[in-house]
Structure formats: structure tokens, C-alpha cells
Design a protein around this motif. Structure first.
Motif, PDB file in Angstrom:
ATOM      1  N   LEU A   1       0.817  -1.225   0.000  1.00 56.79           N
ATOM      2  CA  LEU A   1       0.000   0.000   0.000  1.00 56.79           C
ATOM      3  C   LEU A   1       0.846   1.270   0.000  1.00 56.79           C
ATOM      4  O   LEU A   1       0.394   2.305  -0.481  1.00 56.79           O
ATOM      5  CB  LEU A   1      -0.923   0.031   1.222  1.00 56.79           C
ATOM      6  N   THR A   2       2.054   1.182   0.522  1.00 59.14           N
ATOM      7  CA  THR A   2       2.891   2.385   0.553  1.00 59.14           C
ATOM      8  C   THR A   2       3.222   2.876  -0.850  1.00 59.14           C
ATOM      9  O   THR A   2       3.574   4.043  -1.028  1.00 59.14           O
ATOM     10  CB  THR A   2       4.195   2.167   1.356  1.00 59.14           C
ATOM     11  N   ALA A   3       3.083   2.022  -1.844  1.00 53.59           N
ATOM     12  CA  ALA A   3       3.358   2.401  -3.232  1.00 53.59           C
ATOM     13  C   ALA A   3       2.117   2.918  -3.959  1.00 53.59           C
ATOM     14  O   ALA A   3       2.230   3.449  -5.068  1.00 53.59           O
ATOM     15  CB  ALA A   3       3.917   1.199  -4.001  1.00 53.59           C
ATOM     16  N   PHE A   4       0.954   2.805  -3.339  1.00 51.22           N
ATOM     17  CA  PHE A   4      -0.302   3.153  -4.006  1.00 51.22           C
ATOM     18  C   PHE A   4      -0.279   4.605  -4.493  1.00 51.22           C
ATOM     19  O   PHE A   4      -0.072   5.533  -3.718  1.00 51.22           O
ATOM     20  CB  PHE A   4      -1.490   2.935  -3.062  1.00 51.22           C
ATOM     21  N   GLY A   5      -0.500   4.775  -5.785  1.00 49.56           N
ATOM     22  CA  GLY A   5      -0.619   6.104  -6.369  1.00 49.56           C
ATOM     23  C   GLY A   5       0.686   6.839  -6.623  1.00 49.56           C
ATOM     24  O   GLY A   5       0.668   7.988  -7.077  1.00 49.56           O
ATOM     25  N   LEU A   6       1.821   6.209  -6.353  1.00 49.27           N
ATOM     26  CA  LEU A   6       3.099   6.882  -6.575  1.00 49.27           C
ATOM     27  C   LEU A   6       3.546   6.758  -8.036  1.00 49.27           C
ATOM     28  O   LEU A   6       3.282   5.755  -8.696  1.00 49.27           O
ATOM     29  CB  LEU A   6       4.196   6.306  -5.674  1.00 49.27           C
TER      30      LEU A   6
ATOM     31  N   TYR B   1      -3.832   4.286   6.775  1.00 47.91           N
ATOM     32  CA  TYR B   1      -5.281   4.091   6.658  1.00 47.91           C
ATOM     33  C   TYR B   1      -5.913   4.931   5.548  1.00 47.91           C
ATOM     34  O   TYR B   1      -6.781   4.428   4.824  1.00 47.91           O
ATOM     35  CB  TYR B   1      -5.975   4.266   8.011  1.00 47.91           C
ATOM     36  N   PRO B   2      -5.512   6.175   5.343  1.00 52.09           N
ATOM     37  CA  PRO B   2      -6.044   6.886   4.181  1.00 52.09           C
ATOM     38  C   PRO B   2      -5.660   6.214   2.851  1.00 52.09           C
ATOM     39  O   PRO B   2      -6.462   6.190   1.913  1.00 52.09           O
ATOM     40  CB  PRO B   2      -5.437   8.286   4.309  1.00 52.09           C
ATOM     41  N   LEU B   3      -4.447   5.647   2.786  1.00 48.58           N
ATOM     42  CA  LEU B   3      -4.063   4.910   1.578  1.00 48.58           C
ATOM     43  C   LEU B   3      -4.930   3.663   1.408  1.00 48.58           C
ATOM     44  O   LEU B   3      -5.400   3.363   0.300  1.00 48.58           O
ATOM     45  CB  LEU B   3      -2.584   4.514   1.639  1.00 48.58           C
ATOM     46  N   MET B   4      -5.147   2.937   2.503  1.00 51.60           N
ATOM     47  CA  MET B   4      -5.992   1.742   2.440  1.00 51.60           C
ATOM     48  C   MET B   4      -7.414   2.122   2.032  1.00 51.60           C
ATOM     49  O   MET B   4      -8.037   1.449   1.204  1.00 51.60           O
ATOM     50  CB  MET B   4      -5.993   1.017   3.792  1.00 51.60           C
ATOM     51  N   ALA B   5      -7.908   3.226   2.583  1.00 55.17           N
ATOM     52  CA  ALA B   5      -9.260   3.694   2.243  1.00 55.17           C
ATOM     53  C   ALA B   5      -9.357   4.017   0.766  1.00 55.17           C
ATOM     54  O   ALA B   5     -10.350   3.675   0.106  1.00 55.17           O
ATOM     55  CB  ALA B   5      -9.618   4.913   3.096  1.00 55.17           C
ATOM     56  N   ALA B   6      -8.334   4.660   0.216  1.00 47.34           N
ATOM     57  CA  ALA B   6      -8.345   4.991  -1.209  1.00 47.34           C
ATOM     58  C   ALA B   6      -8.237   3.736  -2.066  1.00 47.34           C
ATOM     59  O   ALA B   6      -8.975   3.578  -3.048  1.00 47.34           O
ATOM     60  CB  ALA B   6      -7.208   5.956  -1.532  1.00 47.34           C
ATOM     61  N   ALA B   7      -7.332   2.832  -1.703  1.00 47.67           N
ATOM     62  CA  ALA B   7      -7.118   1.616  -2.483  1.00 47.67           C
ATOM     63  C   ALA B   7      -8.351   0.720  -2.489  1.00 47.67           C
ATOM     64  O   ALA B   7      -8.645   0.059  -3.481  1.00 47.67           O
ATOM     65  CB  ALA B   7      -5.915   0.848  -1.938  1.00 47.67           C
TER      66      ALA B   7
ATOM     67  N   TRP C   1      -7.042   8.899   0.857  1.00 43.63           N
ATOM     68  CA  TRP C   1      -5.967   9.654   0.226  1.00 43.63           C
ATOM     69  C   TRP C   1      -6.368  10.019  -1.200  1.00 43.63           C
ATOM     70  O   TRP C   1      -7.021   9.242  -1.898  1.00 43.63           O
ATOM     71  CB  TRP C   1      -4.699   8.802   0.205  1.00 43.63           C
ATOM     72  N   LYS C   2      -5.971  11.200  -1.599  1.00 46.20           N
ATOM     73  CA  LYS C   2      -6.149  11.664  -2.985  1.00 46.20           C
ATOM     74  C   LYS C   2      -4.829  12.232  -3.450  1.00 46.20           C
ATOM     75  O   LYS C   2      -4.122  12.882  -2.653  1.00 46.20           O
ATOM     76  CB  LYS C   2      -7.233  12.724  -3.054  1.00 46.20           C
ATOM     77  N   PRO C   3      -4.489  12.030  -4.719  1.00 45.37           N
ATOM     78  CA  PRO C   3      -3.237  12.613  -5.222  1.00 45.37           C
ATOM     79  C   PRO C   3      -3.243  14.127  -5.049  1.00 45.37           C
ATOM     80  O   PRO C   3      -4.276  14.773  -5.163  1.00 45.37           O
ATOM     81  CB  PRO C   3      -3.229  12.241  -6.705  1.00 45.37           C
ATOM     82  N   GLN C   4      -2.059  14.661  -4.757  1.00 43.52           N
ATOM     83  CA  GLN C   4      -1.938  16.108  -4.635  1.00 43.52           C
ATOM     84  C   GLN C   4      -2.096  16.731  -6.017  1.00 43.52           C
ATOM     85  O   GLN C   4      -1.644  16.184  -7.014  1.00 43.52           O
ATOM     86  CB  GLN C   4      -0.570  16.488  -4.047  1.00 43.52           C
TER      87      GLN C   4
END
Length: 190
Positions: free
Chosen positions: A28-33, A168-174, A186-189
Motif C-alpha cells: 500500500l505504501t506504493a499506491f498512487g506513486l 489508513y487513508p491509503l488503504m481507504a483509497a485503495a 488519500w487523494k493525489p496532490q
């Protein structure tokens, strides 16, 4: 995958479930990078999210090779490169490899079906005890959980340094969780 491991029926199932959960949280730490962000080293260390995921996959593969009694060549010179994505590696390649390693780990554990299965201790490195000759498969699985979660913590710090995202925001987004007053996916900046 939920934020918690579900009910378990036995120790073997529990160890595999906690290892799977640890892998998931690390991924999950890689999500959206972006590819550039996956290689970024924004903290005081030289660690990157992509490199940490690659390292943990390689470590798990190495341990399962030992568990299965297969010949293993350890290249201590390549240790540092194991923490970095090569120019020709993508995170999708690393994830595909990690998925194969995870499936192989599960198959190995289920095929052995004995958490007391002896695993030889490598006495060529100073951090292993000299007074023992074997770990158990149980010990190896607990060690892999420890290794994965330790590096997931490192990856959390690196990720938060990149864009402020946390677990948790990353998990929520994923996973598409709904936004609440206390948890915003999480949302991309912009």
C-alpha cells in the motif's frame, strides 16, 4: 483486504494470514506513486518505497529457498542494489515477482504442514546464534512477518515524506472506503 486479519482456525493459517497482511500493508505504501516517487529517497536514509518492497520480496524468496533445502547463492555485493529499483525495473514487475514469491511461500508451508520443520542456520553471518543448528519453519515465518512489518514501517515514513500519505487513508483509497468525518481516503496532490 481489510485492515485487520480475520478469524483464524490454526497457527499455520494465522502465520500465513499475518504474513499476507504485512505484505499488503507494505504494498500500500506504493499506491498512487509515480515511478520517480517510487525511487525517491526523501528521508535521512537511502531507502525508497520501491526498493524496500523489492528487498522484502527478495528476503522472503531467500528464506523459502533455505526452507525447501534448495541450493542458494548469496551475493553479498548485491545487497545494496537489492534496496533499489533498477532503471529497467517497474513496480509492476516487482509486484508480479512478489506475488509469485508469496504463492510459493504459501505452497511451501502448506506442503510441509509442519511448523517444526527444521531449517538450517547459516553460521557464516555473525548475527545468527552459534549454539544452534536449526530454526523451525514457525521461526522463519515469524521472522518474515517481523522483516516485512519492520520495512513496512520504513516505507510508511518514506511515503509520508513524499506526499504526506499515511496507511489508513491509503488503504481507504485503495479499497474505496467511504469518506467519514474522521477518515478521508488519500487523494493525489493537485
Amino acid at each position: 483486504m481489510p485492515g485487520q486479519v480475520g478469524p483464524i482456525a490454526n497457527e499455520q493459517e494465522g502465520l500465513l494470514a499475518y504474513l499476507a497482511q504485512s505484505r499488503y500493508v507494505l504494498r500500500l505504501t506504493a499506491f498512487g506513486l509515480t515511478e520517480e516517487q517510487l525511487r525517491a529517497t526523501p528521508s535521512a536514509s537511502s531507502l525508497s518505497v520501491g526498493g524496500l518492497i523489492k528487498h522484502v520480496a527478495t528476503t522472503e524468496e531467500s528464506w523459502m529457498t533455505i526452507v525447501r533445502g534448495e541450493p542458494q547463492t548469496v551475493d553479498y555485493q548485491a545487497y545494496e542494489t537489492n534496496f533499489r529499483l533498477a532503471d529497467d525495473e517497474s513496480i509492476d514487475d516487482v509486484f508480479a515477482r512478489y506475488d509469485r514469491i508469496a504463492a510459493s511461500t504459501e505452497k511451501t508451508v502448506l506442503d510441509l504442514a509442519d511448523l517444526e520443520h527444521p531449517v538450517p542456520i547459516d553460521h557464516s553471518v555473525p548475527w545468527n546464534p552459534a549454539d544452534r543448528d536449526f530454526w523451525s519453519l514457525r521461526w522463519v515465518l515469524l521472522h518474515l512477518i517481523q522483516e516485512t512489518t519492520r520495512h513496512a514501517g520504513h516505507a510508511d515514513i518514506v511515503r509520508e515524506s513524499i506526499d504526506g500519505a499515511t496507511a489508513y487513508p491509503l488503504m481507504a483509497a485503495a479499497e474505496g472506503w467511504p469518506e467519514t468525518d474522521w477518515l478521508k481516503p488519500w487523494k493525489p496532490q493537485a
